[in-house]
Enzyme design. Structure first.
Site, mmCIF file in Angstrom:
data_model
loop_
_atom_site.group_PDB
_atom_site.id
_atom_site.type_symbol
_atom_site.label_atom_id
_atom_site.label_comp_id
_atom_site.label_asym_id
_atom_site.label_seq_id
_atom_site.Cartn_x
_atom_site.Cartn_y
_atom_site.Cartn_z
ATOM 1 N N LYS A 292 0.841 -1.212 0.000
ATOM 2 C CA LYS A 292 0.000 0.000 0.000
ATOM 3 C C LYS A 292 0.863 1.243 0.000
ATOM 4 C CE LYS A 292 0.852 1.293 4.453
ATOM 5 N NZ LYS A 292 1.638 2.483 4.803
ATOM 6 N N ASP B 257 -2.232 -1.842 10.173
ATOM 7 C CA ASP B 257 -2.342 -1.870 8.710
ATOM 8 C C ASP B 257 -2.888 -3.194 8.167
ATOM 9 O OD1 ASP B 257 -1.343 0.682 8.444
ATOM 10 O OD2 ASP B 257 0.705 0.047 7.977
HETATM 11 O O1 C5P Z 1 0.168 -1.515 14.532
HETATM 12 P P1 C5P Z 1 1.602 -1.603 14.111
HETATM 13 O O2 C5P Z 1 2.335 -2.713 14.815
HETATM 14 O O3 C5P Z 1 1.782 -1.631 12.653
HETATM 15 O O4 C5P Z 1 2.283 -0.236 14.588
HETATM 16 C C1 C5P Z 1 3.674 -0.135 14.782
HETATM 17 C C2 C5P Z 1 3.980 1.070 15.643
HETATM 18 O O5 C5P Z 1 3.751 2.280 14.916
HETATM 19 C C3 C5P Z 1 3.164 1.232 16.918
HETATM 20 O O6 C5P Z 1 3.707 0.479 17.969
HETATM 21 C C4 C5P Z 1 3.265 2.738 17.177
HETATM 22 O O7 C5P Z 1 4.501 3.067 17.757
HETATM 23 C C5 C5P Z 1 3.261 3.301 15.758
HETATM 24 N N1 C5P Z 1 1.900 3.683 15.337
HETATM 25 C C6 C5P Z 1 1.302 4.795 15.916
HETATM 26 N N2 C5P Z 1 0.035 5.144 15.543
HETATM 27 C C7 C5P Z 1 -0.632 4.440 14.586
HETATM 28 C C8 C5P Z 1 -0.038 3.317 13.957
HETATM 29 C C9 C5P Z 1 1.242 2.958 14.367
HETATM 30 O O8 C5P Z 1 1.901 5.457 16.781
HETATM 31 N N3 C5P Z 1 -1.866 4.818 14.263
#
Ligand code: C5P
Length: 308
Positions: free
Chosen positions: A19, A144
């Site tokens: 994406k 995601d």
């Molecule tokens: O959900 P995912 O593991 O992909 O997110 C990785 C990191 O990115 C989270 O631990 C956070 O630090 C950051 N993040 C965030 N806000 C979001 C998505 C991700 O701060 N909406």
């Protein structure tokens, strides 16, 4: 009762898209450590392909292996175990990932593999789960992952995991500039927090302009509306990205934006022919490790029919 797992049953092949975020507005940090987002996801046909097969033990293998977490730490492995627990079904599987999506590139490659593993195992174990149930499990794995299941073009709110489809007639042609090294998503969000504590880095305009541009279907309007609040943070951590952004626009792209938390830069081009020309020039510019062309919107994670 779920059907018994076939010991020597056929494997399942699944394709899951990468994406780009056409638009990404980052709000405040929440109590759970995530940031509130308003984002427009757009799935590309640059895709990973997973093969899932019954096995005596859980394994995850990736080709090429560079930079991808092995075994249980891989998001595909996390996804399979979570699905088995939630569905109270299944058993060990061997997962093979044919990797096309850049690792740590801001294109949700790990999330694509997780979504593909969910779809693949649901098919392999013949689970009676609808998309909604699968999406709930996807949300537990990462912000995601639901979009990697749905694909297309979608508006994401909350952590980026609450999705609604966006109407668009646009078929968009992209050139992706892949950087020498990756960026960690938490590090980029933390850098944005730091920059915002120190001053007021620029913020993207309201999302309406992007939604109107997508409804028009005109690539030039979409290019003018591209925007990403994380771009300033990614560039702060990898200042050489400025040169990449300039090089793509000088090569004839309509516009460029850092994808998600970067460092991949996505350049929107007028059509497929222009994308080919921009890719060739960018490849010779010495401002990135490699270039890829891709088009969107692409469908979400889905089983590849056998024989293809
Ligand atoms: O959900 P995912 O593991 O992909 O997110 C990785 C990191 O990115 C989270 O631990 C956070 O630090 C950051 N993040 C965030 N806000 C979001 C998505 C991700 O701060 N909406």
């Amino acid at each position: 009762m779920p059907p018994a797992q076939r010991a020597d049953g056929p494997s399942v092949r699944v394709r899951a898209p990468s994406k780009v975020n056409l638009y990404l507005a980052v709000g405040d940090v929440r109590e759970d450590g995530y940031h509130d987002l308003v984002t427009v996801f757009h799935a590309l046909d640059l895709a990973d392909e997973l093969t899932v097969a019954p096995s005596r033990r859980y394994t995850v293998r990736c080709t090429p292996p560079d930079g991808v977490p092995p075994g249980a730490k891989n998001l595909a492995g996390v996804a399979v175990r979570l699905l088995a627990r939630r569905a109270k079904a299944g058993g060990p599987v061997a997962i093979d990932i044919a990797k096309q999506i850049p690792v740590a590139g801001g294109m949700a490659g790990g999330s694509a593999d997780a979504a593909a593993a969910l779809v693949g195992c649901a098919a392999l174990w013949e689970l009676d789960l609808d998309r909604r149930a699968l999406t709930e499990i996807a949300r537990e794995i990462g912000a995601d992952v639901p979009f990697a299941l749905s694909g297309g073009t979608a508006l994401g709110t909350g952590r980026g995991d609450l999705l609604s489809p966006v109407m668009t007639r646009a078929r968009l042609h992209w050139v992706l500039a892949i950087a020498e090294s990756g960026l960690s998503t938490p590090a980029v969000f933390a850098e944005l927090d730091r920059l915002r504590e120190q001053g007021s880095p620029p913020r993207v305009k309201p999302v309406d302009t992007m939604l109107a541009a997508l409804a028009s279907g005109e690539p030039a309007k979409v290019a003018a509306a591209l925007g990403n609040d994380l771009q300033v943070a990614a560039v702060s951590l990898q200042p050489e990205l400025r040169r990449t952004l300039r090089a793509g626009e000088a090569a004839g792209a309509l516009g460029g934006v850092i994808s998600g938390s970067g460092p991949t830069v996505a350049f929107l081009c007028a059509d497929a022919e222009s994308a080919g020309a921009v890719a060739a020039e960018l490849a010779g510019s010495g401002t990135c490790r490699s270039v890829r062309v891709a088009a969107g919107p692409a469908p979400g994670a889905r089983v590849v029919p056998t024989g293809r």
